[in-house]
Design an enzyme around this catalytic site. Sequence first.
Site: not given
Ligand code: GDP
Ligand code: IMO
Ligand code: MG
Length: 424
Positions: A13, A16, A40-41, A224
């Site tokens: 999270d 990416k 979840g991207h 991840q």
């Molecule tokens: P990922 O799994 O690495 O793609 O990240 P996620 O989408 O799960 O979580 C990142 C969260 O931060 C999302 O809600 C994005 O919209 C938000 N986000 C990404 N970059 C920024 C930033 O520079 N500032 C803020 N405030 N939010 C951001």
């Molecule tokens: P993105 O790509 C954050 C965590 C779960 C748990 C562990 C194992 O959005 O960064 P799993 O379902 O993979 O067997 O769970 O890994 N986990 C993540 N945490 N971002 C993710 O993906 C994750 N995908 C799995 O919360 O701790």
């Molecule tokens: Mg994510």
Amino acid sequence: MAVRIIIGAQWGDEGKGKIVDRLSSDAAYVVRYQGGANAGHTLKFDDTTIVLHLIPSGMFNGDSKCIIGNGVVIDPIALVNEIKKVEALGVDLQNRLFISSSAHLILPYHKVLDNVKEKKRGSDAIGTTGRGIGPAYVSKVSRIGIRMNDLANTEKLEESIKKNLADINLALKNVYNEPELDADVMMSELLPAIEVVKPYIRNTTEILHQALDNGESILLEGAQGSLLDVDHGTYPYVTSSSPTAGGACTGSGIPPMAITHSMGITKAYCTRVGNGPFPTELNDETGEKLRKNGQEFGATTGRPRRCGWLDLVALKYAIRLNGMNELSLTKLDVLDDFDTINVCTHYELDGKLTTVFPLNTDKVSEVKPVYKTFDGWKQSTRNITSFDELPGKTRNYIRFIEEYTGVPFKVVSTGPKRSETIIR
Ligand code: GDP
Ligand code: IMO
Ligand code: MG
């Protein structure tokens, strides 16, 4: 020609999706190489927000072709939902989305197993996303997996699934004391989804080899993060795949020597979802404030993310694991209203200072973070798109991280939108 891996440098999270979307306008191909719909991207551009779980984050900024590589485990039902979601935004996926014929399927029984196993673990639960990831990779390495290749012959497919299900039903009944699954009900849910997925299946290894021959640019999108890697993370509190750089090669068929850049994505602080050690975690008002400012709730499960200060010991470990030669700093704006900002530079372990990330997970739980404290900049950095426009104190904070890690920030993200980005 750039062949760039984009890897989470923390526990996932890191943002990416946002960075891959921003950089994808220059890429011929964007490739997911591991994980599944546990990812979840989040992408935000114009008035659109979309969370992608399986489809690479290269669909919306330019016309890159998107590949779901052989290393990904694919839940066909989740994928069909996502295909519909992307098509509803006006994207035609024909000739844009390709799925590796060697990728393994996540079947409904994997999801059931994931959940019953977590339930049985009780207080030792990993806190998985419940998407069937672990059990699907178990099927793969124990050589009873079903691959995209196998969808061609429906009769044989049904036979293999039913054979696997017979064993799993024995376990459900006798080990987990849970209801058995009905093969016919399962097949009737599965077969329509499989029909939707089939036309996207290709030899993506060959497609990528041709792209390399033609000198085309490729982005490899990690899911991840490095500290969730099954080998290098805080085992057993990890995911069941290899988000780190080696996984990008095995999960796509791209050889190591073809990789030109390894980019780590790090937040300006840290988060973790699920269980497992987190040295800089803040179980106080400051942690609450990070969660509130950063909207730190899981993009896949909606769970509140655990929050803490930036951990440079862990970041340096991720950099060395992945050979990261460039970094992206995300969510800088989340720190805008903090009076002071801490950054962990060392761990105290067994009475000594160290900068080595322990490989023993119990030891990771024992370390005490040692912090360097910065004055907050106390002004908005949101939507700043040039490094020189950042407040002096912000630039000092960024330069400190660069000096500590020895790796430059190529991208600094100042908001969730595609446009809220500094590219250096
Ligand atoms: P990922 O799994 O690495 O793609 O990240 P996620 O989408 O799960 O979580 C990142 C969260 O931060 C999302 O809600 C994005 O919209 C938000 N986000 C990404 N970059 C920024 C930033 O520079 N500032 C803020 N405030 N939010 C951001
Ligand atoms: P993105 O790509 C954050 C965590 C779960 C748990 C562990 C194992 O959005 O960064 P799993 O379902 O993979 O067997 O769970 O890994 N986990 C993540 N945490 N971002 C993710 O993906 C994750 N995908 C799995 O919360 O701790
Ligand atoms: Mg994510």
